[in-house]
Write an enzyme that holds these catalytic residues in place. Sequence first.
Site, short mmCIF file in Angstrom:
data_model
loop_
_atom_site.label_atom_id
_atom_site.label_comp_id
_atom_site.label_asym_id
_atom_site.label_seq_id
_atom_site.Cartn_x
_atom_site.Cartn_y
_atom_site.Cartn_z
N HIS A 31 78.95 84.18 -8.55
CA HIS A 31 80.09 84.85 -6.92
C HIS A 31 81.03 85.32 -8.15
O HIS A 31 82.02 84.53 -7.84
CB HIS A 31 79.83 84.47 -6.38
CG HIS A 31 78.21 83.86 -5.74
ND1 HIS A 31 77.79 82.41 -5.94
CD2 HIS A 31 77.44 84.05 -4.61
CE1 HIS A 31 76.73 82.21 -5.37
NE2 HIS A 31 76.48 83.36 -4.36
N ASP A 158 83.35 86.03 5.53
CA ASP A 158 82.80 86.21 7.10
C ASP A 158 80.89 85.27 6.74
O ASP A 158 81.38 84.83 8.78
CB ASP A 158 81.76 87.86 6.42
CG ASP A 158 82.95 88.71 6.56
OD1 ASP A 158 83.64 89.32 7.13
OD2 ASP A 158 83.49 89.14 4.99
N ILE A 190 81.83 92.32 3.34
CA ILE A 190 80.45 92.31 2.93
C ILE A 190 79.70 91.25 2.91
O ILE A 190 80.26 89.89 3.14
CB ILE A 190 80.46 92.75 1.17
CG1 ILE A 190 81.00 93.85 1.41
CG2 ILE A 190 79.50 92.60 0.07
CD1 ILE A 190 79.94 95.05 1.84
N HIS A 262 78.23 90.52 -4.45
CA HIS A 262 78.48 89.40 -4.32
C HIS A 262 78.77 88.04 -4.84
O HIS A 262 78.97 87.03 -5.24
CB HIS A 262 78.33 89.81 -2.53
CG HIS A 262 77.61 87.83 -2.12
ND1 HIS A 262 78.53 87.64 -1.63
CD2 HIS A 262 76.85 87.04 -2.71
CE1 HIS A 262 78.38 86.24 -1.05
NE2 HIS A 262 77.12 86.14 -1.59
N ARG A 355 73.61 48.66 21.59
CA ARG A 355 74.73 49.55 21.62
C ARG A 355 75.56 49.00 22.07
O ARG A 355 76.61 49.51 21.82
CB ARG A 355 74.18 50.51 22.80
CG ARG A 355 73.51 50.38 23.80
CD ARG A 355 73.60 51.75 24.71
NE ARG A 355 73.02 51.12 26.15
CZ ARG A 355 73.63 52.52 27.21
NH1 ARG A 355 73.81 53.24 27.23
NH2 ARG A 355 72.79 51.92 28.06
N SER A 382 77.64 56.34 26.86
CA SER A 382 76.15 56.14 26.10
C SER A 382 76.62 55.01 25.10
O SER A 382 75.62 54.21 24.60
CB SER A 382 75.76 57.45 26.23
OG SER A 382 75.50 58.09 27.73
N GLU A 409 78.53 67.91 17.68
CA GLU A 409 77.70 66.92 17.40
C GLU A 409 78.04 67.82 16.07
O GLU A 409 78.93 66.60 15.15
CB GLU A 409 76.10 66.74 17.39
CG GLU A 409 76.29 65.99 18.50
CD GLU A 409 75.65 66.65 19.90
OE1 GLU A 409 75.20 67.30 20.74
OE2 GLU A 409 76.30 68.05 19.17
N PHE A 435 69.46 63.58 18.15
CA PHE A 435 71.05 64.51 17.75
C PHE A 435 71.83 64.44 16.09
O PHE A 435 72.45 65.38 16.25
CB PHE A 435 72.29 64.94 19.15
CG PHE A 435 71.62 65.26 20.03
CD1 PHE A 435 70.85 65.94 21.12
CD2 PHE A 435 72.09 64.17 21.54
CE1 PHE A 435 70.24 66.22 21.69
CE2 PHE A 435 71.10 64.58 22.47
CZ PHE A 435 70.94 65.34 22.52
N HIS A 471 64.85 63.32 24.11
CA HIS A 471 65.81 62.72 23.58
C HIS A 471 65.35 61.97 22.64
O HIS A 471 66.04 60.59 23.26
CB HIS A 471 66.16 62.68 24.93
CG HIS A 471 67.33 63.58 25.96
ND1 HIS A 471 66.71 64.42 26.07
CD2 HIS A 471 68.72 63.24 26.12
CE1 HIS A 471 68.23 65.12 26.53
NE2 HIS A 471 68.69 64.86 26.28
#
Length: 662
Positions: A31, A158, A190, A262, A355, A382, A409, A435, A471
């Site tokens: 590039h 960009d 661009i 580019h 946990r 949690s 996250e 997640f 979940h």
Amino acid sequence: MTAQADPSQRTMANALRALAMDAVQAANSGHPGAPMGMADFATELFSKHLKFDASDPDWPDRDRFVLSAGHASMLLYGLLHLTGYADFTLDQIKNFRQLGSLTAGHPEYGHGKGIETTTGPLGQGIANGVGMALAERLQAARFGTDLVDHFTYVFAGDGCLMEGISQEAISLAGHLKLAKLIILFDDNGISIDGATSLTTSDDQLARFKASGWDVVAIDGHDPAAIDAAITNAKKTDRPSLIAAKTVIGFGSPNKGGTSGVHGAPLGPEEIALVRDELNWPHAPFEIPDDIQNAWAEVGRRGADERAAWQNRLQSSDKRQDFEDALNGVVPATLDEAILAYKKEQDSERKPVASRKASQQVLELMTEAMPALLGGSADLTGSNNTKTAATSPVGPTDFSGRYIYYGVREHAMAAIMNGLFLHRGFVPYGGTFLTFTDYCRGAIRLSALMGLNVIYVMTHDSIGLGEDGPTHQPVEHLASLRAIPGLTVFRPADAIETAECWQHAVHGDGPSVLALTRQNLATLRQDVGTENLSSWGAYILAQSDGPREATILATGSEVALALEAREALAEKGINVAVVSMPSWELFDTQAPGYRDEVLGDAPRVAVEAGVPFGWARYTGDERLVVGMPGFGASAPAPELYQHFGITASAVADRVETAIAENS
């Protein structure tokens, strides 16, 4: 093209342009456009503002320079070569993008000194930069500005700003008022597909300003404007965006300002025209002595400042603590606390969710190790990630050790990468295991770079219950285990949870701790002093006679495996149970140990996730009791019954396996 520049600065910038176009041409890939467009900005930054000493790339109080637009890697390699970084010789430049070279297609952390982070996936470098700038503020609050006082500069394009992670990161940076963070936006208009007007009409200055940033737009080819913008940005009380309007492929008569420059070599004919346009009559890779010397002087510019800093460090009463933090030293008291906790759990044997056990362990670890830095993506209560020793970090108080990341996250994971890369902290952050999909790009880069970042991922299965399939992670363990260099832990009880944490904090790469919402019984009978979880898998319960089968299990399903063993024992079937908290660690053990643990009798596995991957140990996916697909919304005990993840199902599968093997 646009403003008239000082000849000496422009000539130095042209050296960067020439190296970029020549290296891309020699590699026949790369590039050239962005390095040629940003060369003026880079020259001003490095020659007048960036605090560094090329002879000591690891100087802790250096300014950080992050190339978020990693495809412009030849800009970075050219800068490192010209300023005298020992790793980046001319031969390395000539071998751009070749096997075994330090000059990979995108910058790779660890390949050579001077590369602060691995970039290429756009936007990651912005969040890494936020992490580095945050680490600087946190360390300054602990050790004072005599030892910690530097800026973080991020070059972004960009594409970086189109990525969603950029908004997460700049929002948090603005909230925390990270005034020593400066983003230099290569506003060339661009993208690969053509003009950015095809896809976006955002007002980037308004966007950043809305997030609490100082903003300015300048001509990116005017050295005086660049110098003034950086000077002003260093004086603000907010993070800064400098939007530099540039011409991609500056100097290319036919391709400059177009997408054609580019991501492809210019070609011999166009390169010849560029040499004429830039008044650069030199052969490929040839840098005249006067220009080489000018750049070498830039690389030496910070030597006196570094020497003065080293003298301050030598005389500081905080030196030992500072160096321990930088080196990630784990105090012996931490290991002692872990052993005491294991013995306590062995004695009390109270059911506890992993946990919650994780939080209990963290209380001990954060007290013992000041470099542990916690956080959560709006799930603190949690994930159970906050402790008494970790007070909150805020825009006016960086003395704390707990970051409220908000519902960000992806940025959390990438910021933790930046925190670790800066040195001084071992970061951990929490969200729900499902997640990790939002974190995955940054987790992958944690693994690629080998960073000791710890992901605390709770609510690890259908055991979370009523929140339902959105979940409930079912495929996540398999997908995380597929990432090379990532250690995935799924502990079976509080004792294993402590051991997994102990291994993670001592580790040399990233870890994921997959933890339960539901309570787990204490299963281990004899804790001893050894960390059995560090073996990856071990025999939790031997067979009563010659082993006829082995049940492999992780996490909450280890208890089901033990129940199945007892039911089979009543039928006279001798079965061993193997707890397997980490596949990755087990696979690194000696063949003899693996054979001893697995045995040569039929094997059945049980895990409340998709069976994918277990066949490497069972030989057949049909010998895995797991999830057939997504979960459902219901109380956890009902879900285990509904999906057939039960002790009786495991026992039945074992009997079938034995029968088929006879």
